[in-house]
Write a protein that holds these residues in place. Structure first.
Motif, PDB file in Angstrom:
ATOM      1  N   ILE A 109       8.786  -5.019   3.861  1.00  0.00           N
ATOM      2  CA  ILE A 109       9.520  -5.086   2.588  1.00  0.00           C
ATOM      3  C   ILE A 109      10.962  -4.680   2.853  1.00  0.00           C
ATOM      4  N   ASP A 110      11.904  -5.520   2.458  1.00  0.00           N
ATOM      5  CA  ASP A 110      13.318  -5.234   2.671  1.00  0.00           C
ATOM      6  C   ASP A 110      13.852  -4.386   1.521  1.00  0.00           C
ATOM      7  N   LEU A 111      14.237  -3.147   1.837  1.00  0.00           N
ATOM      8  CA  LEU A 111      14.788  -2.232   0.848  1.00  0.00           C
ATOM      9  C   LEU A 111      16.218  -1.872   1.207  1.00  0.00           C
ATOM     10  N   THR A 112      16.987  -1.545   0.191  1.00  0.00           N
ATOM     11  CA  THR A 112      18.328  -1.006   0.448  1.00  0.00           C
ATOM     12  C   THR A 112      18.173   0.426   0.946  1.00  0.00           C
ATOM     13  N   LYS A 113      19.259   0.997   1.454  1.00  0.00           N
ATOM     14  CA  LYS A 113      19.203   2.366   1.966  1.00  0.00           C
ATOM     15  C   LYS A 113      18.801   3.336   0.851  1.00  0.00           C
ATOM     16  N   THR A 114      19.327   3.138  -0.345  1.00  0.00           N
ATOM     17  CA  THR A 114      19.006   4.023  -1.462  1.00  0.00           C
ATOM     18  C   THR A 114      17.548   3.876  -1.873  1.00  0.00           C
ATOM     19  N   GLU A 115      17.050   2.650  -1.931  1.00  0.00           N
ATOM     20  CA  GLU A 115      15.640   2.434  -2.291  1.00  0.00           C
ATOM     21  C   GLU A 115      14.717   3.051  -1.246  1.00  0.00           C
ATOM     22  N   TYR A 116      15.091   2.905   0.027  1.00  0.00           N
ATOM     23  CA  TYR A 116      14.298   3.488   1.105  1.00  0.00           C
ATOM     24  C   TYR A 116      14.254   5.009   0.973  1.00  0.00           C
ATOM     25  N   GLU A 117      15.387   5.633   0.711  1.00  0.00           N
ATOM     26  CA  GLU A 117      15.437   7.092   0.599  1.00  0.00           C
ATOM     27  C   GLU A 117      14.664   7.577  -0.624  1.00  0.00           C
ATOM     28  N   LEU A 118      14.695   6.820  -1.706  1.00  0.00           N
ATOM     29  CA  LEU A 118      13.896   7.182  -2.881  1.00  0.00           C
ATOM     30  C   LEU A 118      12.404   7.185  -2.545  1.00  0.00           C
ATOM     31  N   LEU A 119      11.938   6.105  -1.918  1.00  0.00           N
ATOM     32  CA  LEU A 119      10.524   6.005  -1.566  1.00  0.00           C
ATOM     33  C   LEU A 119      10.133   7.119  -0.600  1.00  0.00           C
ATOM     34  N   ASN A 173      21.037   7.858 -15.285  1.00  0.00           N
ATOM     35  CA  ASN A 173      20.386   6.548 -15.433  1.00  0.00           C
ATOM     36  C   ASN A 173      20.446   5.734 -14.148  1.00  0.00           C
ATOM     37  N   VAL A 174      21.368   6.126 -13.242  1.00  0.00           N
ATOM     38  CA  VAL A 174      21.462   5.406 -11.973  1.00  0.00           C
ATOM     39  C   VAL A 174      20.140   5.516 -11.204  1.00  0.00           C
ATOM     40  N   VAL A 175      19.433   6.633 -11.375  1.00  0.00           N
ATOM     41  CA  VAL A 175      18.128   6.810 -10.726  1.00  0.00           C
ATOM     42  C   VAL A 175      17.133   5.803 -11.282  1.00  0.00           C
ATOM     43  N   ASP A 176      17.138   5.642 -12.609  1.00  0.00           N
ATOM     44  CA  ASP A 176      16.201   4.705 -13.237  1.00  0.00           C
ATOM     45  C   ASP A 176      16.438   3.280 -12.752  1.00  0.00           C
ATOM     46  N   VAL A 177      17.706   2.931 -12.584  1.00  0.00           N
ATOM     47  CA  VAL A 177      18.046   1.576 -12.135  1.00  0.00           C
ATOM     48  C   VAL A 177      17.473   1.320 -10.741  1.00  0.00           C
ATOM     49  N   HIS A 178      17.646   2.291  -9.849  1.00  0.00           N
ATOM     50  CA  HIS A 178      17.180   2.096  -8.478  1.00  0.00           C
ATOM     51  C   HIS A 178      15.648   2.174  -8.387  1.00  0.00           C
ATOM     52  N   VAL A 179      15.032   3.014  -9.215  1.00  0.00           N
ATOM     53  CA  VAL A 179      13.569   3.072  -9.232  1.00  0.00           C
ATOM     54  C   VAL A 179      12.995   1.756  -9.734  1.00  0.00           C
ATOM     55  N   LEU A 223      13.209  -0.634  -6.910  1.00  0.00           N
ATOM     56  CA  LEU A 223      12.214  -0.299  -5.891  1.00  0.00           C
ATOM     57  C   LEU A 223      10.828  -0.751  -6.326  1.00  0.00           C
ATOM     58  N   ARG A 224      10.488  -0.509  -7.587  1.00  0.00           N
ATOM     59  CA  ARG A 224       9.188  -0.950  -8.102  1.00  0.00           C
ATOM     60  C   ARG A 224       9.029  -2.466  -7.982  1.00  0.00           C
ATOM     61  N   ARG A 225      10.062  -3.169  -8.321  1.00  0.00           N
ATOM     62  CA  ARG A 225       9.996  -4.630  -8.285  1.00  0.00           C
ATOM     63  C   ARG A 225       9.706  -5.114  -6.863  1.00  0.00           C
ATOM     64  N   LYS A 226      10.359  -4.524  -5.873  1.00  0.00           N
ATOM     65  CA  LYS A 226      10.149  -4.951  -4.488  1.00  0.00           C
ATOM     66  C   LYS A 226       8.770  -4.544  -3.966  1.00  0.00           C
ATOM     67  N   ILE A 234       4.543   4.383  -8.065  1.00  0.00           N
ATOM     68  CA  ILE A 234       5.495   5.321  -8.673  1.00  0.00           C
ATOM     69  C   ILE A 234       5.209   5.438 -10.165  1.00  0.00           C
ATOM     70  N   GLU A 235       4.933   6.655 -10.595  1.00  0.00           N
ATOM     71  CA  GLU A 235       4.588   6.914 -11.988  1.00  0.00           C
ATOM     72  C   GLU A 235       5.734   7.639 -12.692  1.00  0.00           C
ATOM     73  N   THR A 236       6.019   7.228 -13.923  1.00  0.00           N
ATOM     74  CA  THR A 236       7.061   7.873 -14.722  1.00  0.00           C
ATOM     75  C   THR A 236       6.497   9.101 -15.435  1.00  0.00           C
ATOM     76  N   VAL A 237       7.214  10.207 -15.316  1.00  0.00           N
ATOM     77  CA  VAL A 237       6.874  11.420 -16.057  1.00  0.00           C
ATOM     78  C   VAL A 237       7.924  11.549 -17.162  1.00  0.00           C
ATOM     79  N   ARG A 238       7.549  11.201 -18.370  1.00  0.00           N
ATOM     80  CA  ARG A 238       8.514  11.065 -19.453  1.00  0.00           C
ATOM     81  C   ARG A 238       9.305  12.348 -19.674  1.00  0.00           C
ATOM     82  N   GLY A 239      10.620  12.154 -19.794  1.00  0.00           N
ATOM     83  CA  GLY A 239      11.528  13.260 -20.052  1.00  0.00           C
ATOM     84  C   GLY A 239      11.832  14.125 -18.857  1.00  0.00           C
ATOM     85  N   VAL A 240      11.204  13.804 -17.686  1.00  0.00           N
ATOM     86  CA  VAL A 240      11.419  14.649 -16.502  1.00  0.00           C
ATOM     87  C   VAL A 240      11.908  13.824 -15.309  1.00  0.00           C
TER      88      VAL A 240
END
Length: 282
Positions: A207-217, A247-253, A256-259, A270-276
């Motif tokens: 799976i081809d990820l950007t550097k930021t997506e890779y570091e998030l995962l 919100n920049v985190v949400d954009v990259h997550v 990442l989910r899409r890929k 990856i599971e969302t923990v609402r408000g956290v």
């Protein structure tokens, strides 16, 4: 006595053959046919059963004699099985294994053994540990304290007769323990991360990820299910000097989910923990 004079002694095979021909017609033909068939028959040798590959399993129990059937079945299924009586064994703490089976029916393994906390505090070992449920019936031992210890540490449990299937299922999901030649491999479900090459594979496909997506995962997997706040991820990945919106985190997550082929509604990775923030999905 003179009776011996009439006795004919058979001294050679040839004489035996002539005597048989006189009294057993067809003997010579049948014997030759039998010898020919024996020579022509293929020699069938029992081939030893070889294990093409194996995974190392460590079983820790002060009473391995009560688990002899499980030990026998694991060995027969080509697992490289090692049995320890104590969890604080020095060799055990310096041994790499793919899976650890902890005798959940023995209170002095789960809880009262002084080395248990040291062992289970190692995230790599805790992640690769399964508790064997307490025995029932006449061979019962252990008790409530052992079960509570297993639950407190969040260990998966299975009865001895279920363990063989559970082990097979677990090892299919998880990559082999990284030895010296495989250092830098991390796994989660069907994802494998090669940290040396900064590459990610899902079921063997890259799976081809950007550097930021890779570091998030990588952050999610290293957290081992702990919740990561948006602020924590921003500081670790973008740096303390970054003044952008969280919100920049949400954009990259989302990217990442899409890929990964993941879904926010029914997540596999990856599971969302609402408000956290976010965490690895169960």
């Amino acid at each position: 006595m003179g009776g011996d004079a009439g006795v004919h002694t058979i001294d050679t095979d040839e004489e035996l053959q002539r005597m048989a021909d006189l009294h057993l017609p067809g003997y010579s033909m049948a014997k030759r046919r039998s010898e020919e068939e024996e020579e022509q028959a293929p020699v069938v040798e029992a081939s030893p059963f070889l294990c093409a590959s194996t995974r190392r399993i460590v079983l820790i129990s002060p009473y391995p004699n009560l688990l002899h059937e499980l030990i026998r079945d694991l060995s027969a299924d080509c697992y490289d099985l090692m049995v320890f009586h104590r969890v604080d064994d020095f060799v055990l703490h310096n041994l790499q294994a793919d899976l650890y089976l902890l005798d959940g029916g023995a209170a002095n393994v789960l809880g009262s053994d002084p080395g248990f906390r040291t062992f289970i505090a190692d995230p790599a070992k805790r992640k690769r540990s399964i508790a064997i449920k307490s025995q029932r019936g006449p061979a019962a031992y252990g008790g409530k304290a052992a079960r509570q210890a297993a639950e407190a540490w969040g260990l998966t449990s299975a009865a001895p007769h279920e363990m063989l299937d559970r082990v097979g299922q677990w090892l299919l999901r998880e990559p082999a323990e990284a030895g010296d030649g495989d250092a830098g491999l991390l796994g989660f479900k069907n994802l494998v991360i090669d940290t040396k090459r900064m590459t990610v594979f899902r079921s063997g496909d890259r799976i081809d990820l950007t550097k930021t997506e890779y570091e998030l995962l990588l952050h999610f997997i290293q957290a081992e299910g702990a919740v990561l706040t948006r602020e924590h991820m921003m500081e670790d990945i973008w740096g303390a000097a970054f003044f952008g919106n969280s919100n920049v985190v949400d954009v990259h997550v989302k990217s990442l989910r899409r890929k990964l082929g993941d879904s926010a509604v029914s997540p596999s990775y990856i599971e969302t923990v609402r408000g956290v923030g976010y965490r690895l999905a169960d």
